[in-house]
Enzyme design. Structure first.
Site, PDB file in Angstrom:
ATOM      1  N   LYS A 146       0.834  -1.210   0.000  1.00 50.47           N
ATOM      2  CA  LYS A 146       0.000   0.000   0.000  1.00 50.47           C
ATOM      3  C   LYS A 146       0.869   1.260   0.000  1.00 50.47           C
ATOM      4  CE  LYS A 146      -2.563  -1.379   3.635  1.00 50.47           C
ATOM      5  NZ  LYS A 146      -3.635  -1.374   4.640  1.00 50.47           N
ATOM      6  N   GLU A 188       3.698  -2.997  17.051  1.00 50.53           N
ATOM      7  CA  GLU A 188       3.167  -3.838  15.954  1.00 50.53           C
ATOM      8  C   GLU A 188       3.790  -5.233  16.047  1.00 50.53           C
ATOM      9  OE1 GLU A 188       0.821  -3.027  13.646  1.00 50.53           O
ATOM     10  OE2 GLU A 188       0.675  -0.866  13.954  1.00 50.53           O
ATOM     11  N   GLU A 248      -5.078  -6.415  11.921  1.00 50.17           N
ATOM     12  CA  GLU A 248      -5.827  -5.278  12.487  1.00 50.17           C
ATOM     13  C   GLU A 248      -6.071  -5.442  13.988  1.00 50.17           C
ATOM     14  OE1 GLU A 248      -7.352  -2.407  10.980  1.00 50.17           O
ATOM     15  OE2 GLU A 248      -5.846  -2.875   9.473  1.00 50.17           O
TER      16      GLU A 248
HETATM   17  N1  NAD Z   1       0.794  -0.241   5.038  1.00 48.67           N
HETATM   18  C1  NAD Z   1       1.334   0.962   5.059  1.00 48.67           C
HETATM   19  O1  NAD Z   1       1.600   1.532   4.038  1.00 48.67           O
HETATM   20  C2  NAD Z   1       1.631   1.602   6.383  1.00 48.67           C
HETATM   21  C3  NAD Z   1       1.694   0.863   7.564  1.00 48.67           C
HETATM   22  C4  NAD Z   1       2.050   1.513   8.771  1.00 48.67           C
HETATM   23  C5  NAD Z   1       2.311   2.884   8.751  1.00 48.67           C
HETATM   24  N2  NAD Z   1       2.226   3.568   7.572  1.00 48.67           N
HETATM   25  C6  NAD Z   1       2.491   5.019   7.508  1.00 48.67           C
HETATM   26  O2  NAD Z   1       3.769   5.271   8.080  1.00 48.67           O
HETATM   27  C7  NAD Z   1       3.768   6.581   8.636  1.00 48.67           C
HETATM   28  C8  NAD Z   1       4.387   6.524  10.005  1.00 48.67           C
HETATM   29  O3  NAD Z   1       5.692   6.024   9.865  1.00 48.67           O
HETATM   30  P1  NAD Z   1       6.868   6.455  10.863  1.00 48.67           P
HETATM   31  O4  NAD Z   1       6.417   6.274  12.242  1.00 48.67           O
HETATM   32  O5  NAD Z   1       8.086   5.764  10.390  1.00 48.67           O
HETATM   33  O6  NAD Z   1       6.916   8.044  10.635  1.00 48.67           O
HETATM   34  P2  NAD Z   1       8.019   9.037  10.032  1.00 48.67           P
HETATM   35  O7  NAD Z   1       8.489   8.609   8.721  1.00 48.67           O
HETATM   36  O8  NAD Z   1       7.436  10.393  10.138  1.00 48.67           O
HETATM   37  O9  NAD Z   1       9.225   8.915  11.075  1.00 48.67           O
HETATM   38  C9  NAD Z   1       9.050   9.295  12.418  1.00 48.67           C
HETATM   39  C10 NAD Z   1      10.126  10.306  12.864  1.00 48.67           C
HETATM   40  O10 NAD Z   1      11.353   9.630  13.020  1.00 48.67           O
HETATM   41  C11 NAD Z   1      12.388  10.369  12.375  1.00 48.67           C
HETATM   42  N3  NAD Z   1      13.388   9.398  11.980  1.00 48.67           N
HETATM   43  C12 NAD Z   1      13.342   8.555  10.923  1.00 48.67           C
HETATM   44  N4  NAD Z   1      14.403   7.732  10.962  1.00 48.67           N
HETATM   45  C13 NAD Z   1      15.135   8.098  12.031  1.00 48.67           C
HETATM   46  C14 NAD Z   1      16.331   7.610  12.601  1.00 48.67           C
HETATM   47  N5  NAD Z   1      16.952   6.548  12.089  1.00 48.67           N
HETATM   48  N6  NAD Z   1      16.811   8.220  13.710  1.00 48.67           N
HETATM   49  C15 NAD Z   1      16.156   9.267  14.275  1.00 48.67           C
HETATM   50  N7  NAD Z   1      15.006   9.751  13.791  1.00 48.67           N
HETATM   51  C16 NAD Z   1      14.500   9.168  12.680  1.00 48.67           C
HETATM   52  C17 NAD Z   1      11.711  11.062  11.241  1.00 48.67           C
HETATM   53  O11 NAD Z   1      12.469  12.167  10.804  1.00 48.67           O
HETATM   54  C18 NAD Z   1      10.396  11.444  11.885  1.00 48.67           C
HETATM   55  O12 NAD Z   1      10.571  12.628  12.615  1.00 48.67           O
HETATM   56  C19 NAD Z   1       2.322   7.059   8.640  1.00 48.67           C
HETATM   57  O13 NAD Z   1       2.146   8.017   7.642  1.00 48.67           O
HETATM   58  C20 NAD Z   1       1.523   5.807   8.317  1.00 48.67           C
HETATM   59  O14 NAD Z   1       0.348   6.077   7.611  1.00 48.67           O
HETATM   60  C21 NAD Z   1       1.908   2.959   6.400  1.00 48.67           C
END
Ligand code: NAD
Length: 396
Positions: A146, A188, A248
């Site tokens: 997705k 998760e 889920e």
């Molecule tokens: N099936 C799917 O496609 C699916 C599943 C789960 C989540 N998501 C999506 O993923 C997003 C959330 O992902 P996330 O939590 O990774 O968010 P994100 O990409 O915003 O990362 C979270 C924070 O961590 C920081 N960061 C990233 N790597 C880092 C590192 N190595 N060291 C320090 N800081 C770091 C980023 O700069 C950001 O501030 C949401 O938009 C959600 O909808 C999609």
């Protein structure tokens, strides 16, 4: 487990298959694999935080193989928009991108989803590679086809499915994550153990309570667990609309609490992972009310969620009626014939044993039972005062 090894596992989501490479301190090996793609250009979609922390070494390695175009924005969910998507596509074409170019998603789930949709649209589809740097991306979002950005109304409204060529992770990237971001993906992984892989629970419990969460061994173990659980749940259900719905677990109430908390506290609110962890507490208690989980099963949930540092009660200031309104509108309604007074939920009769059918693990739950259980879970919040770097717009 040999932590210095360079590993590869095959991810199979129905007919879509791709390799997942992982190791520790392996940016050069990641670049080497990417070099084998014979790309005329790498389009690296990232955010400014990841770029600052890990960009220098990785981009230097990459540029030995092909010219690199960096597409970066300040970190945060706002980046997942059509506006940024269009700007990135325009920048890529101005830079000379062609069908031989490869889009590299370098960062968390936010740049990952944006890059995925960009790769699907550019010249009607170019190659996509994920280099995840968060636990959410490494253990969850990249193990899905997705790809989406947000509309002004809500999450993930504009998107499609696009298969990556590969995922490549350096566990060293994950070790710079702030504790809350680190734990977000781990809930998760905990959900996967509770709902799909109960035999892994003793080791999970041990690692959550005694191990250093950011140790290379623990991160690699959790990554492997996530790969195994996802492979099991999604091997015949790439769109997560049948057996894959077991993923889920914890999301019905979790999603509702996340949305309500976000409305109240904005980006400072509960993270997606914390919300799902709390949602599992609610699901466990509902399962028990309906003759599923026994008291030990409920206590196990409380122990693991507590070890994750996630809330065990409804966060302070949230109203039951608001949470129930979101539960009532949950987007899993379409997967089950329901009365108006019911919600579709994944519940467990025991760890690893959903109460529903294998082909559709959802069961209809009377909303009055959900409300009653949530009323019991109202109380002072255990949430620490957070200093979140991301906007916590709710996830679907
Ligand atoms: N099936 C799917 O496609 C699916 C599943 C789960 C989540 N998501 C999506 O993923 C997003 C959330 O992902 P996330 O939590 O990774 O968010 P994100 O990409 O915003 O990362 C979270 C924070 O961590 C920081 N960061 C990233 N790597 C880092 C590192 N190595 N060291 C320090 N800081 C770091 C980023 O700069 C950001 O501030 C949401 O938009 C959600 O909808 C999609």
């Amino acid at each position: 487990m040999d932590e210095t090894r360079w590993n590869v596992r095959q991810v199979a989501l129905g007919s879509a298959e791709y390799p997942y490479y992982y190791g520790h301190d392996c940016a050069d090996r990641i670049a080497h694999v990417l070099g084998s793609y014979d790309a005329d250009r790498f389009l690296v979609v990232t955010d400014d935080t990841v770029l600052r922390l890990h960009g220098e070494g990785f981009l230097a390695e990459l540029s030995r193989w092909a010219p690199v175009e960096v597409l970066s924005r300040p970190a945060g969910e706002e980046m997942k928009s059509l506006v940024t998507l269009e700007a990135h596509l325009e920048q890529a074409t101005r830079a000379g991108a062609t069908r031989r170019s490869v889009v590299i998603a370098f960062g968390g789930g936010v740049p990952g989803n944006l890059a995925g949709l960009m790769a699907a649209l550019l010249f009607r589809g170019v190659r996509l590679v994920h280099v995840p740097t968060t636990t959410v991306a490494a253990m969850d979002s990249t193990l899905s086809l997705k790809q989406a950005v947000n509309s002004r109304q809500g999450k993930n409204h504009f998107g499609t499915y696009h298969r990556p060529e590969a995922i490549l992770t350096d566990v060293k990237f994950l070790q710079t994550l702030p504790p809350r971001e680190l734990r977000s993906g781990l809930s998760e992984a905990t959900k996967n153990c509770l709902a799909i892989r109960p035999l892994s629970i003793p080791e999970l419990r041990d690692r959550l309570t005694h191990g250093q969460l950011q140790s290379t061994g623990t991160l690699q173990w959790l990554l492997e667990e996530s790969l195994t659980a996802k492979a099991f749940a999604m091997s015949e259900d790439t769109k997560e609309q049948g057996p894959g719905l077991v993923l889920e677990y914890g999301h019905t109430v979790g999603h509702a609490v996340e949305l309500c908390d976000q409305r109240l506290r904005g980006p400072q609110g509960i993270s997606h992972g914390e919300a799902v962890a709390f949602g599992m507490i609610a699901a466990a208690r509902i399962s028990a009310r309906l003759g599923g989980l026994d008291a030990d099963g409920v206590a196990l949930h409380e122990e693991l969620v507590g070890a994750l540092g996630a809330p065990l009660q409804v966060p302070h200031g949230l109203h039951l009626a608001d949470i129930m309104a979101v539960v009532r509108a949950d987007n899993k309604r379409g997967y089950l014939a329901l009365q108006e007074s019911e919600a579709a939920m994944v519940l467990l009769s025991a760890p690893g044993s959903p109460m529903g059918e294998p082909r559709n693990p959802l069961v209809a739950v009377d909303l009055a039972v959900v409300e009653d259980v949530l009323a019991d879970l109202l109380g002072p919040s255990l949430l620490p005062a957070p200093a979140r770097t991301t906007n916590g717009v709710l996830q679907q």
